[in-house]
Design a protein around this motif. Structure first.
Motif: not given
Ligand code: GDP
Ligand code: MG
Length: 170
Positions: A143-149
């Motif tokens: 799966i995709i993983h990203m840290e966001t704000s």
């Protein structure tokens, strides 16, 4: 080339991780410190222009409360994509996100594109979830993983673009 496609996308995750804020940032480019709690679910749409296609997301922002959990299948059924959100300052929310990923893999649509968003990345000083641990989990699960704000908008558009790229016919 101007192909147009539309996809159902659902947001899942514990209460207060920032699901609604992520959607409001993506759709209206706004942020509220006192985002109203979601009752049941909210529906919003946003269109994203890619190089070779225009993608319209039909977004279901669900309420994270336990008492609404039994309603979740109504929203993820038929969804082409799911964003599972946790809060990088809250390890319980990361455990919650992993259980949503499991549920989606078992009961969601066969080809559902799943993205994990580690939100509130602006709160680096309060981080409790290791970036590499989450990345390894995501890789192991395809799966995709990203840290966001949602607060400073970092990686919000990038997250939806990444999802759009993985959707069929893109
Ligand atoms: P939801 O229950 O998952 O929909 O969470 P909300 O979107 O309602 O957000 C819960 C709280 O977290 C609100 O007070 C937001 O202002 C705050 N919040 C959401 N996203 C962020 C973020 O990226 N950074 C910070 N610092 N706070 C956030
Ligand atoms: Mg909400």
């Amino acid at each position: 080339n101007n192909r147009f496609c539309h996809f159902k996308l659902v947001l899942l995750g514990d209460t207060a991780v920032g699901k609604s804020c992520l959607v409001v940032r993506f759709v209206r480019d706004e942020f509220f410190e006192f985002q109203e709690p979601t009752i049941g679910a909210a529906f919003l749409t946003q269109t994203l222009a890619l190089d070779d296609a225009t993608v319209k997301f039909e977004i279901w922002d669900t309420a994270g409360q336990e008492r609404y959990r039994s309603l979740a299948p109504m929203y993820y059924r038929g969804a082409a994509a799911a964003v599972v959100v946790y809060d990088i300052t809250n390890p319980d929310s990361f455990a919650g996100a992993k259980s949503w990923v499991k549920e989606l893999q078992r009961r969601g649509d066969q080809n559902v594109v799943i993205a994990m968003a580690g939100n509130k990345a602006d709160l680096e000083a309060h981080r409790k979830v290791d970036f590499n641990e989450a990345n390894e989990y995501a890789e192991a699960n395809g799966i995709i993983h990203m840290e966001t704000s949602a607060k400073n908008a970092n990686n919000v558009k990038a997250l939806f673009s990444e999802i759009a790229k993985r959707l069929p016919n893109n």
